[in-house]
Motif scaffolding. Structure first.
Motif, mmCIF file in Angstrom:
data_model
loop_
_atom_site.group_PDB
_atom_site.id
_atom_site.type_symbol
_atom_site.label_atom_id
_atom_site.label_comp_id
_atom_site.label_asym_id
_atom_site.label_seq_id
_atom_site.Cartn_x
_atom_site.Cartn_y
_atom_site.Cartn_z
ATOM 1 N N ASP A 19 0.737 -0.678 0.678
ATOM 2 C CA ASP A 19 0.051 -0.273 -0.585
ATOM 3 C C ASP A 19 1.150 1.117 0.391
ATOM 4 N N ASP A 21 0.628 4.684 -1.252
ATOM 5 C CA ASP A 21 -0.022 5.727 -1.055
ATOM 6 C C ASP A 21 -0.684 5.781 0.461
ATOM 7 N N ARG A 22 -0.078 4.968 1.127
ATOM 8 C CA ARG A 22 -1.143 3.901 2.178
ATOM 9 C C ARG A 22 -2.591 4.398 2.352
ATOM 10 N N SER A 23 -2.977 4.529 1.605
ATOM 11 C CA SER A 23 -4.381 4.678 1.555
ATOM 12 C C SER A 23 -5.620 3.759 1.996
ATOM 13 N N THR A 62 -10.107 -1.706 -6.119
ATOM 14 C CA THR A 62 -9.045 -1.962 -4.712
ATOM 15 C C THR A 62 -9.366 -2.751 -4.044
#
Length: 176
Positions: A19, A21-23, A62
């Motif tokens: 992950d 983009d640390r979403s 996602t």
């Protein structure tokens, strides 16, 4: 396919590494970058999208952590399956090995159809199918077979429907 779910802490570590983009969710690009098909080439983007579509419960294209855990197990199970048919441990499946695998799964096809499968799923031009394309081939066969059997009323391997209906079934099923 055998194998238990890996340790939750291990999966969380892998998930956080993937992950980028640390979403809190992994998209196809992040997953593709994290997957290895064993031949130093990027994982097939169509296979990645297909798998995300299978495990994405929200329709956002996602996978969250829980979905990722299921996807991880799915990929590792397919990896074990692939290795069991890769008789020469080459990291690829040739026509003979593919025929053995597909026949083991219960399908009965002609040699000419296996030629078609090899041509369709061989991105190397060497009449070989690598791990990622093997997954896509097997998922495609399963998905199309499921759609076909809904129209095969007598379970004889024969269905009658219009060309437009065939195309709509095909494009609905093969949404990658």
């Amino acid at each position: 396919m055998a194998g238990g779910m890996p340790d939750r802490n291990f999966l969380m570590t892998v998930f956080q590494q993937v992950d980028k983009d640390r979403s809190g969710a992994i998209d196809a690009q992040e997953l593709q970058a994290a997957l290895s098909n064993g031949n130093w080439t990027p994982f097939n983007p169509d296979t990645v999208k297909l798998m995300i579509g299978m495990f994405d419960k929200t329709g956002e294209k996602t996978v969250n952590f829980n979905e990722f855990g299921s996807l991880w197990k799915y990929v590792t199970d397919w990896q074990q399956c692939f290795r069991s048919f890769d008789n020469d441990s080459s990291g690829s499946i040739n026509k003979t090995e593919l025929k053995t695998a597909i026949t083991t799964f219960g399908y009965r096809f002609s040699d000419q159809f296996f030629d078609i499968l090899i041509k369709r799923f061989d991105r190397s031009g060497k009449e070989l199918i690598y791990f990622d394309d093997f997954i896509q081939c097997c998922i495609s066969l399963h998905t199309l077979t499921s759609a076909f059997t809904q129209h095969d009323q007598e379970q004889k391997g024969v269905a009658t429907f219009s060309y437009e209906h065939f195309l709509s079934v095909f494009f609905r099923v093969m949404q990658y």
